[in-house]
Design an enzyme around this catalytic site. Sequence first.
Site, PDB file in Angstrom:
ATOM      1  N   SER A 135       0.854  -1.186   0.000  1.00  0.00           N
ATOM      2  CA  SER A 135       0.000   0.000   0.000  1.00  0.00           C
ATOM      3  C   SER A 135       0.886   1.231   0.000  1.00  0.00           C
ATOM      4  O   SER A 135       2.055   1.170   0.401  1.00  0.00           O
ATOM      5  CB  SER A 135      -0.875   0.003   1.263  1.00  0.00           C
ATOM      6  N   TYR A 148      -2.259  -0.835  10.520  1.00  0.00           N
ATOM      7  CA  TYR A 148      -2.416  -1.168   9.105  1.00  0.00           C
ATOM      8  C   TYR A 148      -1.176  -0.730   8.320  1.00  0.00           C
ATOM      9  O   TYR A 148      -0.600  -1.510   7.548  1.00  0.00           O
ATOM     10  CB  TYR A 148      -3.672  -0.521   8.514  1.00  0.00           C
TER      11      TYR A 148
END
Length: 249
Positions: A135, A148
Amino acid sequence: MTKTILISGATAGFGAATARRFIAAGWRVIGTGRRADRLDTLKAELGERFHGAAFDITDEAAMTAALAALPADFAKIDVLLNNAGLALGTKPAPQTKLSDWKTMIGTNVTGLVTLTHHLLPGLIERRGAIVNIASVASNWPYAGGNVYGGTKAFVRQFSLGLRSDLQGTGVRVTSIEPGLCESEFTLVRNGGDKAAYDALYGGTDPLQPQDIADTVFWVATLPAHVNINSLEIMPVSQSFAGFQIHRKA
């Protein structure tokens, strides 16, 4: 010879779009996920070149059994796409649940490395490829990203470490790092809150799962001597945030 890709988290979003992309190009696809009904739906759509393997990626025993039970036509895997992952919540660290943090680590880190370790011998034998979905949070922190972002930074660094360890084997390793992309991922992160989903994507022209599927296909089908180490992708509407500054009252 028909090649085979295993896609974790194939029941929605990036995974389902990538399954369709590879099937369209004549590959065999193994799609994994927790939701057997969705895998059955994909099988009905994509046909005999798709094999669904239903298991939770955090359950190593179920993973091992599913891999051992692969039909002969699907047993030799050329590409692993580590796509299964999730984010839970957007609150600052002091307001989060420890259980959510542990779930993200179990799925995004432990599950990913377990599946990779299981498949490494065959990928080395076949001089295959590993594509890991990280990501932009791997590289750029943001408020509410906490664990995350940490898990995705691990995925990126693990990819680079694998690339180093697999030097000379012919196995290619890539970290793909998407930014704002419209998918079910955001509904999961916000506990199914459709209003939050709509507010995030409204007017942004975000990336779509098909964009990531096309990118994975491009990376996986490059000539054998070409390795993309990492690839960060954002929609044109998204750019880099400024540093946060807290001012005294």
